[in-house]
Enzyme design. Structure first.
Site, mmCIF file in Angstrom:
data_model
loop_
_atom_site.group_PDB
_atom_site.id
_atom_site.type_symbol
_atom_site.label_atom_id
_atom_site.label_comp_id
_atom_site.label_asym_id
_atom_site.label_seq_id
_atom_site.Cartn_x
_atom_site.Cartn_y
_atom_site.Cartn_z
ATOM 1 N N ASN A 79 3.167 -7.481 13.536
ATOM 2 C CA ASN A 79 2.765 -5.726 13.510
ATOM 3 C C ASN A 79 3.110 -4.799 15.073
ATOM 4 O OD1 ASN A 79 1.006 -3.034 14.232
ATOM 5 N ND2 ASN A 79 0.213 -3.085 12.000
ATOM 6 N N HIS A 97 -1.358 1.470 -4.247
ATOM 7 C CA HIS A 97 -2.096 2.905 -3.684
ATOM 8 C C HIS A 97 -1.565 3.467 -4.449
ATOM 9 C CE1 HIS A 97 -4.247 1.162 0.353
ATOM 10 N NE2 HIS A 97 -5.052 1.566 -1.052
ATOM 11 N N CYS A 155 2.064 20.137 -16.584
ATOM 12 C CA CYS A 155 3.217 19.314 -17.780
ATOM 13 C C CYS A 155 3.452 20.279 -19.089
ATOM 14 C CB CYS A 155 1.130 18.213 -18.409
ATOM 15 S SG CYS A 155 2.134 17.779 -19.562
ATOM 16 N N GLN A 175 0.813 -1.451 -0.220
ATOM 17 C CA GLN A 175 -0.354 -0.156 0.043
ATOM 18 C C GLN A 175 1.002 0.938 0.059
ATOM 19 O OE1 GLN A 175 -4.083 -0.270 3.284
ATOM 20 N NE2 GLN A 175 -1.585 -1.685 3.406
ATOM 21 N N THR A 183 0.393 -3.181 8.829
ATOM 22 C CA THR A 183 0.092 -2.415 8.598
ATOM 23 C C THR A 183 -1.596 -2.577 8.640
ATOM 24 O OG1 THR A 183 -2.393 -1.926 6.549
ATOM 25 C CG2 THR A 183 -1.527 -3.998 6.617
ATOM 26 N N CYS A 207 -0.447 13.430 -15.929
ATOM 27 C CA CYS A 207 -1.872 14.786 -16.646
ATOM 28 C C CYS A 207 -3.116 14.628 -16.189
ATOM 29 C CB CYS A 207 -1.216 15.209 -17.790
ATOM 30 S SG CYS A 207 -1.783 16.749 -18.850
ATOM 31 N N ASP A 234 6.302 4.417 -1.245
ATOM 32 C CA ASP A 234 7.327 5.309 -1.229
ATOM 33 C C ASP A 234 8.651 5.232 -1.876
ATOM 34 O OD1 ASP A 234 7.343 3.964 2.020
ATOM 35 O OD2 ASP A 234 8.205 3.318 -0.204
HETATM 36 C C1 BV8 Z 1 -12.316 3.147 -3.104
HETATM 37 C C2 BV8 Z 1 -2.520 6.034 -1.563
HETATM 38 C C3 BV8 Z 1 -13.758 1.815 -4.113
HETATM 39 C C4 BV8 Z 1 -2.459 8.358 -1.501
HETATM 40 C C5 BV8 Z 1 -4.149 5.751 -0.049
HETATM 41 C C6 BV8 Z 1 -16.337 6.739 1.714
HETATM 42 C C7 BV8 Z 1 -16.338 7.374 0.232
HETATM 43 C C8 BV8 Z 1 -15.146 6.334 -0.589
HETATM 44 C C9 BV8 Z 1 -14.616 5.403 0.226
HETATM 45 C C10 BV8 Z 1 -14.256 5.246 0.656
HETATM 46 C C11 BV8 Z 1 -15.638 5.557 2.450
HETATM 47 N N1 BV8 Z 1 -14.983 5.526 3.588
HETATM 48 C C12 BV8 Z 1 -14.829 4.697 3.079
HETATM 49 C C13 BV8 Z 1 -13.883 3.864 1.687
HETATM 50 C C14 BV8 Z 1 -12.960 3.069 1.267
HETATM 51 C C15 BV8 Z 1 -11.870 4.055 1.386
HETATM 52 C C16 BV8 Z 1 -11.427 2.873 2.908
HETATM 53 O O1 BV8 Z 1 -10.959 2.245 3.393
HETATM 54 N N2 BV8 Z 1 -11.511 3.861 3.741
HETATM 55 C C17 BV8 Z 1 -10.524 4.085 5.298
HETATM 56 C C18 BV8 Z 1 -10.272 5.070 5.894
HETATM 57 C C19 BV8 Z 1 -12.007 3.621 5.966
HETATM 58 N N3 BV8 Z 1 -10.830 3.732 0.847
HETATM 59 C C20 BV8 Z 1 -10.952 3.905 -0.936
HETATM 60 O O2 BV8 Z 1 -11.349 5.024 -1.053
HETATM 61 C C21 BV8 Z 1 -10.357 3.376 -1.957
HETATM 62 N N4 BV8 Z 1 -10.938 3.235 -2.856
HETATM 63 O O3 BV8 Z 1 -12.786 2.411 -2.162
HETATM 64 O O4 BV8 Z 1 -12.407 2.701 -4.862
HETATM 65 C C22 BV8 Z 1 -14.766 3.552 -4.841
HETATM 66 C C23 BV8 Z 1 -14.182 4.294 -5.776
HETATM 67 C C24 BV8 Z 1 -14.895 5.506 -5.757
HETATM 68 C C25 BV8 Z 1 -16.467 5.805 -4.910
HETATM 69 C C26 BV8 Z 1 -16.631 4.632 -3.789
HETATM 70 C C27 BV8 Z 1 -15.945 3.429 -3.507
HETATM 71 C C28 BV8 Z 1 -9.032 3.963 -2.027
HETATM 72 C C29 BV8 Z 1 -7.902 3.413 -0.522
HETATM 73 C C30 BV8 Z 1 -6.792 4.633 -1.365
HETATM 74 C C31 BV8 Z 1 -6.179 5.714 -0.502
HETATM 75 N N5 BV8 Z 1 -4.706 5.864 -0.672
HETATM 76 N N6 BV8 Z 1 -2.725 6.382 0.324
HETATM 77 C C32 BV8 Z 1 -0.960 8.778 -0.445
HETATM 78 O O5 BV8 Z 1 -0.319 8.116 0.538
HETATM 79 O O6 BV8 Z 1 -1.118 9.779 -0.225
HETATM 80 S S1 BV8 Z 1 -4.422 5.119 1.383
HETATM 81 C C33 BV8 Z 1 -3.203 5.066 2.354
HETATM 82 O O7 BV8 Z 1 -4.118 4.095 4.532
HETATM 83 C C34 BV8 Z 1 -1.922 4.405 2.617
HETATM 84 O O8 BV8 Z 1 -1.899 4.081 1.138
HETATM 85 C C35 BV8 Z 1 -1.547 4.157 3.476
HETATM 86 O O9 BV8 Z 1 -0.715 2.415 3.341
HETATM 87 C C36 BV8 Z 1 -2.648 2.747 3.987
HETATM 88 C C37 BV8 Z 1 -2.969 2.159 4.755
HETATM 89 O O10 BV8 Z 1 -2.755 3.078 6.327
HETATM 90 P P1 BV8 Z 1 -1.175 2.286 6.065
HETATM 91 O O11 BV8 Z 1 -0.138 1.325 5.715
HETATM 92 O O12 BV8 Z 1 -2.326 0.350 7.319
HETATM 93 O O13 BV8 Z 1 -0.652 3.158 7.627
HETATM 94 P P2 BV8 Z 1 -1.240 2.938 9.415
HETATM 95 O O14 BV8 Z 1 -0.777 4.436 9.381
HETATM 96 O O15 BV8 Z 1 -2.613 3.144 9.375
HETATM 97 O O16 BV8 Z 1 -0.622 2.455 10.053
HETATM 98 C C38 BV8 Z 1 1.080 1.775 9.977
HETATM 99 C C39 BV8 Z 1 1.091 0.527 10.978
HETATM 100 O O17 BV8 Z 1 1.817 0.579 11.251
HETATM 101 C C40 BV8 Z 1 0.132 0.574 12.247
HETATM 102 O O18 BV8 Z 1 -0.781 -0.775 12.549
HETATM 103 C C41 BV8 Z 1 1.130 0.102 13.153
HETATM 104 O O19 BV8 Z 1 0.982 -0.288 14.734
HETATM 105 C C42 BV8 Z 1 1.933 -0.248 12.225
HETATM 106 N N7 BV8 Z 1 3.539 -0.354 12.828
HETATM 107 C C43 BV8 Z 1 4.418 0.865 13.463
HETATM 108 N N8 BV8 Z 1 6.137 0.979 13.068
HETATM 109 C C44 BV8 Z 1 5.792 -0.755 12.772
HETATM 110 C C45 BV8 Z 1 4.775 -1.194 12.634
HETATM 111 N N9 BV8 Z 1 4.349 -1.609 11.811
HETATM 112 C C46 BV8 Z 1 5.468 -2.970 11.820
HETATM 113 N N10 BV8 Z 1 6.691 -2.752 12.106
HETATM 114 C C47 BV8 Z 1 7.001 -0.770 12.859
HETATM 115 N N11 BV8 Z 1 8.401 -0.654 13.232
HETATM 116 ZN ZN ZN Z 2 -0.310 16.932 -20.486
#
Ligand code: BV8
Ligand code: ZN
Length: 236
Positions: free
Chosen positions: A209, A115, A144, A97, A184, A123, A100
Site C-alpha cells: 500500500n 463484498h 425484473c 473486497q 486496502t 431481484c 469490479d
Molecule cells: C456487516 C460493496 C454484519 C458495495 C462494500 C454500523 C451498522 C452496521 C454495520 C456497521 C456499523 N459500523 C460498522 C459496521 C460494520 C461495517 C463497517 O465495517 N463499516 C466501516 C465503514 C467502519 N461493515 C458492514 O456493514 C459489513 N457488514 O458488518 O454485517 C451486520 C449485519 C447487520 C447489522 C449489523 C452488522 C458489510 C461491509 C461491506 C460494505 N460494502 N462494498 C460497493 O462497493 O458499492 S465496502 C467498500 O469498502 C468496498 O468493498 C471496498 O473495497 C471496501 C474497503 O475499502 P478499500 O477496498 O480498502 O478501499 P479504500 O478506498 O478504503 O482504500 C483504498 C486503499 O488503496 C487505500 O489504503 C490506498 O492507500 C490504497 N491504494 C491507493 N492506490 C494504490 C493503493 N494500494 C495499492 N496500489 C495502489 N496503486
Molecule cells: Zn423478479
C-alpha cells in the site's frame, strides 16, 4: 525484498486479500481516496439498503456510473501478477473486497468476492439473479420480468457477507503460511478481520500500500508502494 520473494516462492498456502487500491492503476477511483465522492455523497451513504429503499434511482445512477468506468478499465500488472501466482501455486486463494470484476478479467479463476459483484443483478421480489454487463443500463432502476426492482449483487453496509464465500475466506486465512493484504485501507469489517485471522494462524503478513493503514505497524512487512509495481517484483 529478495529474502521475502524466496519466502513467498517457497510457501504452499498463500492468501491474497485485495481492496480498491489494486484497481487504482486501472483508473478506478477508490472508496476513500480522491474521486471517492460522487456528486455530494459519500460511498457509505449510498452503499446501503436504506438509501436504495429511499431512492433506488439515485443509487442506481451511482452504480451505473461506476459500471461504465469499470467497463472501460483494463486489469493492470498487479491483477495479472496474482493470476500468474494462482497458476503456479496450487494452495493459493484470492479474496477480494472489489466488485469490479478485474481479477477475473486478468485471468484469476477462483475469486472469493466477499463484498459481491457489480455485474450481478438480483431481484428484490423473486430473488432471480443473473449477470448483466450492459453499460449504460437502458433504464434506471432496472426491473425484473416479474416486475420487481433489480438491485446490484453487492454487499451493502449493514448487510451480511455471502456465507459460504466468507467461511471459505476465513478458513483460507486461518491456514495461510503467507497472507498478502493489498490495496486496502483495512477499515471495513468483518473483511479486514481476515488479517487478524491469518496472524492468529501464524501466517507471515505482507502489506502492499502506498499509504499507512491501521495494520502497517503490526504486519511483518509493510511495502510502501503501488501494487502494479510491487506485485510483479514480489511474486514474479
Ligand atoms: C456487516 C460493496 C454484519 C458495495 C462494500 C454500523 C451498522 C452496521 C454495520 C456497521 C456499523 N459500523 C460498522 C459496521 C460494520 C461495517 C463497517 O465495517 N463499516 C466501516 C465503514 C467502519 N461493515 C458492514 O456493514 C459489513 N457488514 O458488518 O454485517 C451486520 C449485519 C447487520 C447489522 C449489523 C452488522 C458489510 C461491509 C461491506 C460494505 N460494502 N462494498 C460497493 O462497493 O458499492 S465496502 C467498500 O469498502 C468496498 O468493498 C471496498 O473495497 C471496501 C474497503 O475499502 P478499500 O477496498 O480498502 O478501499 P479504500 O478506498 O478504503 O482504500 C483504498 C486503499 O488503496 C487505500 O489504503 C490506498 O492507500 C490504497 N491504494 C491507493 N492506490 C494504490 C493503493 N494500494 C495499492 N496500489 C495502489 N496503486
Ligand atoms: Zn423478479
Amino acid at each position: 525484498m529478495k529474502e521475502l520473494r524466496q519466502r513467498i516462492a517457497g510457501a504452499r498456502r498463500i492468501v491474497a486479500f485485495t481492496g480498491a487500491g489494486i484497481s487504482v492503476e486501472s483508473g478506478i477511483p477508490t472508496f476513500r481516496g480522491p474521486g471517492g465522492l460522487w456528486r455530494t455523497y459519500r460511498a457509505e451513504e449510498l452503499a446501503t439498503a436504506n438509501a436504495f429503499h429511499r431512492n433506488p434511482r439515485l443509487v442506481w445512477e451511482w452504480y451505473d456510473s461506476r459500471r461504465q468506468i469499470m467497463a472501460q478499465a483494463e486489469p493492470n500488472a498487479g491483477h495479472r501478477a496474482l493470476a500468474a501466482l494462482e497458476r503456479r501455486c496450487g494452495g493459493f486463494t484470492l479474496v477480494t473486497q472489489n466488485i469490479d470484476g478485474l481479477h477475473n478479467r486478468a485471468g484469476s479463476r477462483r475469486v472469493l468476492k466477499v463484498h459481491g459483484d457489480i455485474w450481478r443483478l438480483r431481484c428484490m421480489d423473486c430473488e432471480h439473479e443473473a449477470d448483466d454487463f450492459r453499460t449504460p443500463m437502458p433504464d434506471l432502476p432496472p426491473r425484473c420480468q416479474c416486475g420487481g426492482l433489480l438491485r446490484p449483487g453487492v454487499v451493502w453496509f449493514g448487510e451480511y457477507l455471502p456465507r459460504d464465500v466468507w467461511s471459505e475466506a476465513e478458513s483460507a486465512a486461518s491456514g495461510a503460511e503467507v497472507f498478502l493484504t493489498i490495496g486496502t485501507s483495512a477499515v471495513v469489517y468483518p473483511a479486514a478481520g481476515l488479517i487478524d485471522t491469518a496472524r492468529r494462524g501464524g501466517a507471515l503478513i505482507v502489506e502492499v500500500n502506498p499509504q499507512e493503514t491501521p495494520y502497517s505497524q503490526s504486519v511483518d512487512h509493510s511495502l510502501r508502494g503501488p501494487a502494479g509495481e510491487i506485485l510483479p517484483e514480489l511474486l514474479g
